[in-house]
Design a protein around this motif. Structure first.
Motif, PDB file in Angstrom:
ATOM      1  N   ARG A  77       0.811  -1.222   0.000  1.00  0.00           N
ATOM      2  CA  ARG A  77       0.000   0.000   0.000  1.00  0.00           C
ATOM      3  C   ARG A  77       0.847   1.277   0.000  1.00  0.00           C
ATOM      4  NH1 ARG A  77      -3.386  -0.508   4.964  1.00  0.00           N
ATOM      5  NH2 ARG A  77      -2.294  -2.421   5.512  1.00  0.00           N
ATOM      6  N   TYR A  78       2.171   1.138   0.160  1.00  0.00           N
ATOM      7  CA  TYR A  78       3.001   2.337   0.063  1.00  0.00           C
ATOM      8  C   TYR A  78       4.213   2.135  -0.846  1.00  0.00           C
ATOM      9  CZ  TYR A  78       6.099   0.361   3.750  1.00  0.00           C
ATOM     10  OH  TYR A  78       6.931  -0.430   4.493  1.00  0.00           O
ATOM     11  N   VAL A  79       4.193   1.077  -1.644  1.00  0.00           N
ATOM     12  CA  VAL A  79       5.272   0.797  -2.586  1.00  0.00           C
ATOM     13  C   VAL A  79       4.688   0.748  -3.990  1.00  0.00           C
ATOM     14  CG1 VAL A  79       6.911  -0.973  -3.339  1.00  0.00           C
ATOM     15  CG2 VAL A  79       6.725  -0.424  -0.925  1.00  0.00           C
ATOM     16  N   GLU A  80       5.442   1.246  -4.951  1.00  0.00           N
ATOM     17  CA  GLU A  80       5.014   1.227  -6.343  1.00  0.00           C
ATOM     18  C   GLU A  80       6.152   0.757  -7.233  1.00  0.00           C
ATOM     19  OE1 GLU A  80       3.893   5.231  -7.190  1.00  0.00           O
ATOM     20  OE2 GLU A  80       5.934   6.021  -7.021  1.00  0.00           O
ATOM     21  N   HIS A  81       5.807   0.380  -8.449  1.00  0.00           N
ATOM     22  CA  HIS A  81       6.816  -0.103  -9.393  1.00  0.00           C
ATOM     23  C   HIS A  81       7.758   1.013  -9.813  1.00  0.00           C
ATOM     24  CE1 HIS A  81       8.066  -0.821 -13.702  1.00  0.00           C
ATOM     25  NE2 HIS A  81       8.598  -1.851 -13.081  1.00  0.00           N
ATOM     26  N   ASP A  82       9.026   0.663  -9.995  1.00  0.00           N
ATOM     27  CA  ASP A  82      10.022   1.597 -10.503  1.00  0.00           C
ATOM     28  C   ASP A  82      10.806   0.882 -11.609  1.00  0.00           C
ATOM     29  OD1 ASP A  82      11.721   4.269  -9.584  1.00  0.00           O
ATOM     30  OD2 ASP A  82      12.981   2.714 -10.478  1.00  0.00           O
ATOM     31  N   PRO A  83      10.907   1.468 -12.801  1.00  0.00           N
ATOM     32  CA  PRO A  83      11.536   0.772 -13.924  1.00  0.00           C
ATOM     33  C   PRO A  83      13.041   0.581 -13.776  1.00  0.00           C
ATOM     34  CG  PRO A  83      10.964   3.024 -14.527  1.00  0.00           C
ATOM     35  CD  PRO A  83      10.363   2.775 -13.187  1.00  0.00           C
ATOM     36  N   ARG A  84      13.638   1.200 -12.776  1.00  0.00           N
ATOM     37  CA  ARG A  84      15.081   1.042 -12.580  1.00  0.00           C
ATOM     38  C   ARG A  84      15.391   0.277 -11.297  1.00  0.00           C
ATOM     39  NH1 ARG A  84      19.442   4.506 -10.966  1.00  0.00           N
ATOM     40  NH2 ARG A  84      21.308   4.114 -12.227  1.00  0.00           N
ATOM     41  N   LEU A  85      14.672   0.583 -10.239  1.00  0.00           N
ATOM     42  CA  LEU A  85      14.929  -0.029  -8.936  1.00  0.00           C
ATOM     43  C   LEU A  85      14.075  -1.259  -8.672  1.00  0.00           C
ATOM     44  CD1 LEU A  85      15.009   3.290  -6.871  1.00  0.00           C
ATOM     45  CD2 LEU A  85      16.992   1.876  -7.462  1.00  0.00           C
ATOM     46  N   GLY A  86      13.063  -1.478  -9.473  1.00  0.00           N
ATOM     47  CA  GLY A  86      12.133  -2.571  -9.228  1.00  0.00           C
ATOM     48  C   GLY A  86      10.910  -2.092  -8.481  1.00  0.00           C
ATOM     49  N   TRP A  87      11.121  -1.453  -7.342  1.00  0.00           N
ATOM     50  CA  TRP A  87      10.038  -0.848  -6.575  1.00  0.00           C
ATOM     51  C   TRP A  87      10.600   0.300  -5.739  1.00  0.00           C
ATOM     52  CZ3 TRP A  87      11.796  -5.820  -5.979  1.00  0.00           C
ATOM     53  CH2 TRP A  87      12.504  -6.105  -4.798  1.00  0.00           C
ATOM     54  N   ARG A  88       9.736   1.172  -5.322  1.00  0.00           N
ATOM     55  CA  ARG A  88      10.119   2.325  -4.502  1.00  0.00           C
ATOM     56  C   ARG A  88       8.908   2.727  -3.663  1.00  0.00           C
ATOM     57  NH1 ARG A  88      10.086   6.309  -9.750  1.00  0.00           N
ATOM     58  NH2 ARG A  88       7.817   6.369 -10.012  1.00  0.00           N
ATOM     59  N   LYS A  89       9.131   3.531  -2.661  1.00  0.00           N
ATOM     60  CA  LYS A  89       8.030   4.010  -1.823  1.00  0.00           C
ATOM     61  C   LYS A  89       7.298   5.165  -2.525  1.00  0.00           C
ATOM     62  CE  LYS A  89      10.695   4.394   1.918  1.00  0.00           C
ATOM     63  NZ  LYS A  89      11.826   3.531   1.532  1.00  0.00           N
ATOM     64  N   LYS A  90       5.984   5.190  -2.332  1.00  0.00           N
ATOM     65  CA  LYS A  90       5.167   6.228  -2.954  1.00  0.00           C
ATOM     66  C   LYS A  90       5.290   7.528  -2.168  1.00  0.00           C
ATOM     67  CE  LYS A  90       1.561   2.899  -4.241  1.00  0.00           C
ATOM     68  NZ  LYS A  90       0.141   2.526  -4.011  1.00  0.00           N
ATOM     69  N   PRO A  91       5.678   8.627  -2.798  1.00  0.00           N
ATOM     70  CA  PRO A  91       5.717   9.910  -2.094  1.00  0.00           C
ATOM     71  C   PRO A  91       4.353  10.251  -1.506  1.00  0.00           C
ATOM     72  CG  PRO A  91       6.869  10.070  -4.187  1.00  0.00           C
ATOM     73  CD  PRO A  91       6.179   8.739  -4.192  1.00  0.00           C
ATOM     74  N   GLY A  92       4.370  10.644  -0.245  1.00  0.00           N
ATOM     75  CA  GLY A  92       3.141  11.053   0.420  1.00  0.00           C
ATOM     76  C   GLY A  92       2.295   9.927   0.980  1.00  0.00           C
ATOM     77  N   ALA A  93       2.711   8.663   0.805  1.00  0.00           N
ATOM     78  CA  ALA A  93       1.910   7.537   1.302  1.00  0.00           C
ATOM     79  C   ALA A  93       1.988   7.464   2.824  1.00  0.00           C
ATOM     80  CB  ALA A  93       2.393   6.234   0.676  1.00  0.00           C
ATOM     81  N   ARG A  94       0.960   6.905   3.410  1.00  0.00           N
ATOM     82  CA  ARG A  94       0.897   6.739   4.868  1.00  0.00           C
ATOM     83  C   ARG A  94       0.158   5.431   5.157  1.00  0.00           C
ATOM     84  NH1 ARG A  94       1.397  10.483   9.116  1.00  0.00           N
ATOM     85  NH2 ARG A  94       1.586  12.138   7.569  1.00  0.00           N
ATOM     86  N   VAL A  95       0.829   4.517   5.844  1.00  0.00           N
ATOM     87  CA  VAL A  95       0.272   3.186   6.093  1.00  0.00           C
ATOM     88  C   VAL A  95       0.566   2.768   7.529  1.00  0.00           C
ATOM     89  CG1 VAL A  95       0.394   0.736   5.477  1.00  0.00           C
ATOM     90  CG2 VAL A  95       0.477   2.468   3.684  1.00  0.00           C
ATOM     91  N   GLY A  96      -0.400   2.131   8.167  1.00  0.00           N
ATOM     92  CA  GLY A  96      -0.204   1.638   9.521  1.00  0.00           C
ATOM     93  C   GLY A  96       0.080   0.147   9.539  1.00  0.00           C
ATOM     94  N   TYR A  97       1.051  -0.264  10.353  1.00  0.00           N
ATOM     95  CA  TYR A  97       1.332  -1.678  10.599  1.00  0.00           C
ATOM     96  C   TYR A  97       0.677  -2.076  11.914  1.00  0.00           C
ATOM     97  CZ  TYR A  97       4.933  -2.447   6.997  1.00  0.00           C
ATOM     98  OH  TYR A  97       5.604  -2.609   5.807  1.00  0.00           O
ATOM     99  N   GLN A  98       0.029  -3.232  11.923  1.00  0.00           N
ATOM    100  CA  GLN A  98      -0.569  -3.759  13.136  1.00  0.00           C
ATOM    101  C   GLN A  98      -0.197  -5.233  13.216  1.00  0.00           C
ATOM    102  OE1 GLN A  98      -2.456  -1.829  15.316  1.00  0.00           O
ATOM    103  NE2 GLN A  98      -2.364  -3.541  16.758  1.00  0.00           N
ATOM    104  N   ARG A  99       0.874  -5.512  13.922  1.00  0.00           N
ATOM    105  CA  ARG A  99       1.379  -6.877  14.034  1.00  0.00           C
ATOM    106  C   ARG A  99       1.305  -7.344  15.475  1.00  0.00           C
ATOM    107  NH1 ARG A  99       4.852  -8.037   9.563  1.00  0.00           N
ATOM    108  NH2 ARG A  99       3.843  -7.113   7.728  1.00  0.00           N
ATOM    109  N   ARG A 100       1.621  -8.601  15.696  1.00  0.00           N
ATOM    110  CA  ARG A 100       1.490  -9.176  17.034  1.00  0.00           C
ATOM    111  C   ARG A 100       2.444  -8.537  18.039  1.00  0.00           C
ATOM    112  NH1 ARG A 100       3.014 -15.334  16.149  1.00  0.00           N
ATOM    113  NH2 ARG A 100       2.318 -15.431  18.318  1.00  0.00           N
ATOM    114  N   GLU A 101       3.549  -7.933  17.561  1.00  0.00           N
ATOM    115  CA  GLU A 101       4.540  -7.378  18.477  1.00  0.00           C
ATOM    116  C   GLU A 101       4.689  -5.865  18.385  1.00  0.00           C
ATOM    117  OE1 GLU A 101       8.057 -10.357  19.201  1.00  0.00           O
ATOM    118  OE2 GLU A 101       7.590 -10.366  17.049  1.00  0.00           O
ATOM    119  N   TYR A 102       4.042  -5.225  17.436  1.00  0.00           N
ATOM    120  CA  TYR A 102       4.189  -3.775  17.306  1.00  0.00           C
ATOM    121  C   TYR A 102       3.044  -3.195  16.483  1.00  0.00           C
ATOM    122  CZ  TYR A 102       6.302  -5.375  12.907  1.00  0.00           C
ATOM    123  OH  TYR A 102       6.537  -6.018  11.713  1.00  0.00           O
TER     124      TYR A 102
END
Length: 407
Positions: A48-73
């Motif tokens: 949800r905050y990564v997009e395709h990049d034709p040189r790097l393979g993928w990169r983070k989307k500028p301005g994206a904001r995503v929450g992680y909710q895992r068992r430890e954090y």
């Protein structure tokens, strides 16, 4: 029935009732914790905050904001306008600012902790002071290997004009440096051409999006189980694997062992293997190229080795060997750190192995530097790494003069 015997029966009944209440409370607490904790990697927050990049393979989307909710954090990843999980920074540094650029994967991105607890932010705060502007910029993206970190340095990394470039290396980088696909995501492949490295598959194709698979069948009805029992079983497997296997003989659960180690783990095998040696040669070439590129721009370059949890913890090393039936005579958990050190000594750049510092952070009563299940650093791990890097920079005179005095 005598009064004394009746009293004993009554006391025994009270004891059993008290024990039942305690077990019920423990079970209730375990179930509440199980329901409240987040899921695992199946949530796929990164998509949800990564997009395709034709040189790097993928990169983070500028301005994206995503929450992680895992068992430890539970954390939030907020991406700035330049595509970094970092405070807003312009490409041009402020007058007098001393810039460090950290290149790496998920350990540098640090999605398992809050932004201000990440290794780069802790290091930045330790180095800067009144009248001493110091910046430590994030160049970390989850799942990057050394080749992608090298390409990221060439653009956009050099646009930040860092005085120091720190590359964080992890054991699985080695084999991925010879791969063109990371679990379904195409990635760049650098190949030697004379004394240069060229990108052989530019543009890197986007991930294949085939027909949407049919929804999975509904899960079977859950069997009756105890959440407290499952919690105790999981903790015992990680904390005392030999005791876990001893109890497995009673039929309580399946014993640990018999799993096949990941291909990336072959870098820890003592015996040389052609595929792994070729991957080391490619990694060597990329590191030398990155060191030369940094030097050509007046930057200092160093490699920071990030050990896995099994390289730091004797208990986790024992668990790993049990899981994969690994003969200690055939496997060496210190091998990868030594090989990176040998590359640095040959190529002329320093290597900081974080293993001793993270081992020291594991001692005492303050907790370990890694999460129990996730395998990444927790806040203690990020802080221990930052302190080691700060000391490394000061000892070599790589910190700016205003930050070079004792703390």
């Amino acid at each position: 029935m005598s009064p004394r015997f009746r009293a004993r029966l009554a006391n025994a009944g009270l004891a059993l009732a008290s024990m039942a209440v305690v077990l019920a409370v423990l079970e209730g607490v375990a179930r509440l914790v199980e329901r409240s904790r987040g899921g695992g990697k199946e949530r796929d927050e990164a998509s949800r905050y990564v997009e395709h990049d034709p040189r790097l393979g993928w990169r983070k989307k500028p301005g994206a904001r995503v929450g992680y909710q895992r068992r430890e954090y539970a954390t939030e990843v907020a991406v700035n306008s330049n595509g970094l999980r970092d405070p807003e920074r312009s490409y041009a540094a402020a007058p007098g600012a001393f810039r460090n650029l950290a290149l790496g994967d998920s350990f540098v991105e640090g999605y398992t902790v809050d932004l201000d607890q990440t290794v780069t932010q802790v290091l930045e705060k330790a180095l800067r002071g009144p009248g001493c502007p110091v910046e430590v910029l994030y160049g970390g993206t989850a799942a990057y290997s050394t080749d992608q970190e090298y390409l990221f340095y060439l653009d956009p990394g050099v646009r930040y004009s860092p005085q120091v470039v720190l590359l964080f290396a992890y054991y699985n980088d080695v084999l991925w440096n010879t791969a063109i696909n990371y679990f379904g995501s195409p990635k760049p492949l650098l190949v030697p051409s004379g004394d240069r490295l060229v990108l052989s598959n530019e543009p890197v194709p986007p991930p294949y999006r085939g027909p949407t698979p049919p929804p999975p069948p509904p899960p079977p009805a859950p069997r009756l189980r105890s959440a407290a029992f499952e919690w105790a079983k999981s903790r015992l497997a990680r904390g005392a694997p030999r005791a876990f296997n001893l109890l497995a003989r009673t039929g309580l659960w399946e014993r640990l062992g018999g799993d096949e180690p990941d291909e990336q783990m072959r870098v820890f095998k003592r015996r040389q293997q052609p595929l792994i040696e070729a991957a080391w040669e490619r990694t060597d070439a990329i590191l030398r190229a990155l060191s030369r590129e940094a030097a050509s721009r007046g930057s200092r370059f160093a490699l920071v080795y990030v050990p896995s949890r099994m390289e730091v913890s004797d208990r986790d090393w024992e668990l790993t060997r049990l899981l994969y039936d690994m003969d200690e005579k055939a496997w060496d958990r210190g091998l990868v750190a030594r090989r990176f050190g040998e590359i640095g000594a040959s190529a002329g750049f320093p290597v900081l192995d974080l293993t001793p510092d993270l081992r020291r952070a594991s001692e005492g009563v303050l907790g370990e530097p890694y999460f129990v299940y996730d395998g990444h650093w927790n806040a203690r791990g990020h802080r221990a790494a930052a302190e080691a890097i700060e000391r490394f920079l000061r000892e070599r005179g790589w910190a700016p003069p205003c930050a070079s005095g004792p703390r």
